[in-house]
Design a protein around this motif. Sequence first.
Motif, PDB file in Angstrom:
ATOM      1  N   CYS A 103       4.366  -7.603  -1.900  1.00 33.26           N
ATOM      2  CA  CYS A 103       5.670  -8.279  -2.023  1.00 33.26           C
ATOM      3  C   CYS A 103       5.791  -9.574  -1.216  1.00 33.26           C
ATOM      4  O   CYS A 103       6.091 -10.626  -1.805  1.00 33.26           O
ATOM      5  CB  CYS A 103       6.813  -7.353  -1.658  1.00 33.26           C
ATOM      6  N   ASP A 152       0.362  -4.831  -9.560  1.00 32.99           N
ATOM      7  CA  ASP A 152       1.655  -5.063  -8.934  1.00 32.99           C
ATOM      8  C   ASP A 152       2.359  -6.263  -9.567  1.00 32.99           C
ATOM      9  O   ASP A 152       1.702  -7.141 -10.122  1.00 32.99           O
ATOM     10  CB  ASP A 152       1.411  -5.354  -7.442  1.00 32.99           C
ATOM     11  N   HIS A 154       6.273  -8.719  -9.047  1.00 34.34           N
ATOM     12  CA  HIS A 154       7.603  -8.945  -8.492  1.00 34.34           C
ATOM     13  C   HIS A 154       8.331  -9.870  -9.437  1.00 34.34           C
ATOM     14  O   HIS A 154       7.842 -10.970  -9.724  1.00 34.34           O
ATOM     15  CB  HIS A 154       7.481  -9.506  -7.076  1.00 34.34           C
ATOM     16  N   TYR A 239      13.659  -0.507   0.849  1.00 37.49           N
ATOM     17  CA  TYR A 239      14.531  -1.615   0.434  1.00 37.49           C
ATOM     18  C   TYR A 239      15.350  -1.316  -0.815  1.00 37.49           C
ATOM     19  O   TYR A 239      16.067  -2.191  -1.292  1.00 37.49           O
ATOM     20  CB  TYR A 239      13.687  -2.869   0.217  1.00 37.49           C
ATOM     21  N   HIS A 288      10.536  -4.816  -8.173  1.00 38.67           N
ATOM     22  CA  HIS A 288       9.113  -4.570  -7.892  1.00 38.67           C
ATOM     23  C   HIS A 288       8.659  -3.562  -8.946  1.00 38.67           C
ATOM     24  O   HIS A 288       9.404  -2.620  -9.238  1.00 38.67           O
ATOM     25  CB  HIS A 288       8.884  -3.888  -6.544  1.00 38.67           C
TER      26      HIS A 288
HETATM   27 ZN   LIG Z   1       6.692  -5.037  -3.911  1.00 40.05          ZN
END
Ligand SMILES: [Zn+2]
Length: 413
Positions: A103, A152, A154, A239, A288
Amino acid sequence: MDPENPKEHDHKKLGKELDLFTFSDAVGKGLPLFTPKGSVIRRELERFIVDEEIKRGYLHVYSPDIAKLDLYEKSGHYPHYKDSMYAPIQIDDEKFMLRPMTCPHHFELFLRKPVSYRELPMRIAELAKLYRYEQSGELMGLQRVRTFCLSDAHIICASEEQAVAEIGKALDLIEYVTSVFGLKLNTDYRYRLSMGDRANTEKYYKNDEAWEKGEDLLRTLMQNRGSKFEEAKDEAAFYGPKIDIQMKNVNGKEDTAFTVQYDFCMPDRFDLTYIGEDGEPHRAFVVHRSSIGAIERIMAFLIEKYGGAFPTWLSPVQAKVLSVSEKHAAYAKEVVTTLKAASIRAEVDDSNESLGKKIRAGKIEKTPYLLVVGDAEVEAKTVSVDSRDSGKQDATLVADLIAKLREEIRTRK
Ligand SMILES: [Zn+2]
């Protein structure tokens, strides 16, 4: 999966038998080494997901495996995620960390220049190598490791509505990926709405209102999609809440395979903004998500799901050419060369063993296509096909076989 004897499908056992991956004490616990055959499967999975994501508007990037400790303090990973991180590495007079998450790297990349609302949603993706401390008792083959490669991304959004729409699209992608693998909702995987715990402010970012709102958004989205899901307290990211796709291995151990997370914390911490229609900066929203999860973990699940008999597109060796006797060896090699030139992964078995033994060896390796060549095949420039999934077939011209295999590979059947 073979319900009669699940242990036969244990990915650790099959990984060794099919020579896909190994571990070495000299390298370290939980640090897998992929063999050439295992690397083929991994590379195919990586190509598949990168190509699919690019089609769906993701921007693929690269960022470093380590970064300054300050970066993870800024993101909040350091206090919240410290127990899963390795000790800092001292370089000159600064401390660096092996990254446990991607991230903050992607946020810093986003911050390199002002971004207009017209560029959002911006889907920043990476096949990212991550490093997390797992207790040695928790380590398990490829399912639980100390370094892994996460698919991954974002997604930086202009509004809450845009973020919710992007979460829906991420779930569409995940459902597409699972359909390609032949995995079924509520049989092979299940949805879990992973929520925070307002009382635990050490584990979760403190903002009760944002938690309520975030959890509600995800719950409503799942209800609107008509997908069955369970709610689980105290399973969120620090988060924000998330939707997890949970899968069980042959021994019944469940892990999160893929995840989509709604984040109301990082946009403030990183001051992520975009220039709106009014020419003013506005706070961005962040999603995410992982699409195919950690490559290691999905490989573990797929090895068990297929019992090592991978569909042709994933098979390390797609076709094996078996010569009946020594005098057919030259033609067998010629067929392999032709197949390879057509991007089909082929091998020859021109050993002095009997044909029966060669066929048995090919079946143990679960090769999708065994191609037998003897006098008749050399004469007619054909191969006799023994298919793993549909048995013995008539002799076929090499060119016809190539066309059939290429179509099977292209469509990932
Ligand atoms: Zn992330």
